[in-house]
Design an enzyme around this catalytic site. Structure first.
Site: not given
Length: 239
Positions: A47, A50, A84, A87, A109
């Site tokens: 997390d 991200t 991308d 993670d 996103d």
């Protein structure tokens, strides 16, 4: 998005994944695995990766693009795009399969998309001095969000939304970012290349509109078929 059982590692293709073919993805996954392992040892969660990746994309888009620094903005965005891959790698190594991870990925996103096209809109509203392209950029931003929503909403009411749209998220961003990066070379003395970005935005806008129509038509058809099937079952049960 729209796949409640999906894990972060198996989520729908993101920008970084779309920009790399399957062989390059495998290569970069191997290259980034030691880095992902390093992050795990330092207690960094998927997390967090991200969130940092999204923050980098947003910063690259909103700091550089409104000033017309399309080349450097795209470089920064591309660097953070690799989050991308990182993670997902960390999630696989940790053995985590999380609805929350998939939800967070999809939500952020949308944030990244908004920042990129918002950056284009700010440029054309300001020093770019082109209200038409500002409007086109805003349309790309809005239509991208709605295209994603139509699929998520259709799936949430039990429909498969079985259609591959003409220009989906990966295509929208790859076309826009590649064009922006090359257009930025105009500041390094490459003549005429700045027109790549306006052309790309028009292509993305038209393609997004077609994709939106495709999805709405598909949901309408699937809804009618589902209701007809339910009515037929009800008739058989009543006999």
């Amino acid at each position: 998005m729209g796949q409640p059982a999906a894990s972060r590692a198996a989520a729908s293709p993101t920008v970084g994944k779309a920009m790399l073919n399957k062989y390059a993805r495998a290569f970069f996954t191997r290259v980034l695995t030691p880095f992902a392992t390093f992050l795990i040892r330092r207690g960094v969660s998927p997390d967090t990766v991200t969130l940092i990746g999204t923050a980098g994309v947003v910063a690259g888009a909103l700091v550089f693009y409104p000033r017309g620094e399309f080349f450097w903005g795209t470089v920064v965005i591309t660097l953070f795009v690799f989050s991308d891959l990182v993670d997902g790698n960390t999630a696989r190594q940790l053995g985590r399969s999380s609805r929350w991870g998939a939800f967070l990925d999809s939500t952020l996103d949308r944030v990244a998309d908004g920042a990129i096209f918002g950056g284009f809109a700010l440029w054309y509203a300001g020093h770019g001095n082109d209200n038409v392209l500002c409007a086109v950029s805003i349309f790309c931003l809005a239509s991208g969000q709605v295209v994603s929503y139509t699929k998520a909403r259709g799936e949430s009411i039990g429909l498969p939304v079985a259609v591959n749209g003409l220009v989906e998220r990966a295509e929208r961003l790859v076309i826009s970012l590649v064009a922006a990066g090359f257009a930025g070379l105009h500041k390094f003395g490459v003549p005429g290349i700045q027109w790549l970005l306006p052309v790309a935005l028009w292509i993305v806008a038209a393609g997004s509109l077609v994709t939106l129509i495709q999805r709405v038509v598909t949901v309408r058809r699937e809804s009618a078929e589902a209701e007809a099937a339910a009515a037929a079952q009800g008739s058989e049960a009543a006999q």
